[in-house]
Design a protein around this motif. Structure first.
Motif, PDB file in Angstrom:
ATOM      1  N   ILE A   1      -5.529  12.971   0.459  1.00  0.00           N
ATOM      2  CA  ILE A   1      -4.632  11.817   0.492  1.00  0.00           C
ATOM      3  C   ILE A   1      -5.333  10.683  -0.250  1.00  0.00           C
ATOM      4  O   ILE A   1      -6.465  10.323   0.074  1.00  0.00           O
ATOM      5  CB  ILE A   1      -4.340  11.347   1.938  1.00  0.00           C
ATOM      6  CG1 ILE A   1      -3.704  12.448   2.775  1.00  0.00           C
ATOM      7  CG2 ILE A   1      -3.472  10.081   1.921  1.00  0.00           C
ATOM      8  CD1 ILE A   1      -2.284  12.761   2.421  1.00  0.00           C
TER       9      ILE A   1
ATOM     10  N   HIS B   1      -5.196   6.865  -0.822  1.00  0.00           N
ATOM     11  CA  HIS B   1      -4.627   5.661  -0.222  1.00  0.00           C
ATOM     12  C   HIS B   1      -4.955   4.473  -1.112  1.00  0.00           C
ATOM     13  O   HIS B   1      -6.121   4.177  -1.355  1.00  0.00           O
ATOM     14  CB  HIS B   1      -5.195   5.447   1.193  1.00  0.00           C
ATOM     15  CG  HIS B   1      -4.578   4.288   1.902  1.00  0.00           C
ATOM     16  ND1 HIS B   1      -3.279   4.295   2.349  1.00  0.00           N
ATOM     17  CD2 HIS B   1      -5.082   3.065   2.219  1.00  0.00           C
ATOM     18  CE1 HIS B   1      -3.002   3.135   2.925  1.00  0.00           C
ATOM     19  NE2 HIS B   1      -4.079   2.369   2.851  1.00  0.00           N
TER      20      HIS B   1
ATOM     21  N   GLU C   1       0.829  -1.202   0.000  1.00  0.00           N
ATOM     22  CA  GLU C   1       0.000   0.000   0.000  1.00  0.00           C
ATOM     23  C   GLU C   1       0.861   1.249   0.000  1.00  0.00           C
ATOM     24  O   GLU C   1       2.040   1.209   0.336  1.00  0.00           O
ATOM     25  CB  GLU C   1      -0.971  -0.003   1.177  1.00  0.00           C
ATOM     26  CG  GLU C   1      -0.355  -0.174   2.537  1.00  0.00           C
ATOM     27  CD  GLU C   1      -1.415  -0.456   3.598  1.00  0.00           C
ATOM     28  OE1 GLU C   1      -2.366   0.339   3.722  1.00  0.00           O
ATOM     29  OE2 GLU C   1      -1.288  -1.466   4.297  1.00  0.00           O
ATOM     30  N   THR C   2       0.234   2.342  -0.399  1.00  0.00           N
ATOM     31  CA  THR C   2       0.933   3.614  -0.446  1.00  0.00           C
ATOM     32  C   THR C   2      -0.071   4.754  -0.360  1.00  0.00           C
ATOM     33  O   THR C   2      -1.261   4.558  -0.615  1.00  0.00           O
ATOM     34  CB  THR C   2       1.779   3.739  -1.734  1.00  0.00           C
ATOM     35  OG1 THR C   2       2.650   4.860  -1.601  1.00  0.00           O
ATOM     36  CG2 THR C   2       0.913   3.913  -2.968  1.00  0.00           C
ATOM     37  N   ASN C   3       0.428   5.927  -0.008  1.00  0.00           N
ATOM     38  CA  ASN C   3      -0.363   7.155  -0.002  1.00  0.00           C
ATOM     39  C   ASN C   3       0.196   8.108  -1.042  1.00  0.00           C
ATOM     40  O   ASN C   3       1.408   8.199  -1.217  1.00  0.00           O
ATOM     41  CB  ASN C   3      -0.310   7.854   1.358  1.00  0.00           C
ATOM     42  CG  ASN C   3      -1.122   7.136   2.404  1.00  0.00           C
ATOM     43  OD1 ASN C   3      -2.156   6.554   2.104  1.00  0.00           O
ATOM     44  ND2 ASN C   3      -0.655   7.160   3.636  1.00  0.00           N
TER      45      ASN C   3
END
Length: 154
Positions: free
Chosen positions: A114, A116, A9-11
């Motif tokens: 953001i 996500h 996962e990443t933002n």
């Protein structure tokens, strides 16, 4: 005890509003091919309607210069949380992974939002790499969409 599904996962911090960004990914997904044509060649709906659970969408995209296809079902939509889940049901990804799911959630911030991204997957066999390349593609997609939205809608 249930085994945990592996995920990466990443933002991504964006300038666009959460509502604008989410609206494109949930309801106007086909626009992504126009915004990011160097990687995404087409996004087409095969069943259902844009922005509805159970719809089936196919993506034609480039990965390392190779044309790839990914067909997904819109598995879940939470409009109140700007969240949508896409489960891969056909395509190149399933040659290496027995299951593959994209989860997108966009959260408004004081300035911008953001994004996500979560990729849940199960490898078809040992030795298959974690799908960081797909995270990279969705990060690039997010940045392109943000640039488009901030240019044309701010």
């Amino acid at each position: 005890m249930a085994s945990q599904i592996p995920k990466v996962e990443t933002n991504v911090h964006i300038e666009a509003s959460a509502d604008q960004f989410y609206d494109v990914f949930c309801n106007k997904t086909h626009l992504i091919a126009n915004i990011f044509p160097e990687k995404i060649h087409s996004v087409e709906i095969h069943k259902g309607e844009w922005g509805t659970e159970g719809s089936i969408i196919s993506w034609n995209y480039l990965h390392e210069g190779k044309p790839c296809v990914c067909t997904e079902v819109v598995e879940g939509i939470e409009r109140e949380n700007n969240k949508v889940n896409f489960k891969v049901i056909e395509g190149d990804l399933l040659e290496h992974y027995t299951s593959f799911k994209f989860i997108l959630q966009v959260t408004p911030k004081e300035k911008g939002s953001i994004v996500h991204w979560v990729v849940e997957y199960e490898k078809a066999k040992d030795g298959i790499p974690e799908p960081h390349f797909m995270l990279q593609i969705v990060v690039e997609e997010s940045q392109k969409l943000d640039a488009y939205l901030t240019k044309y809608y701010n």
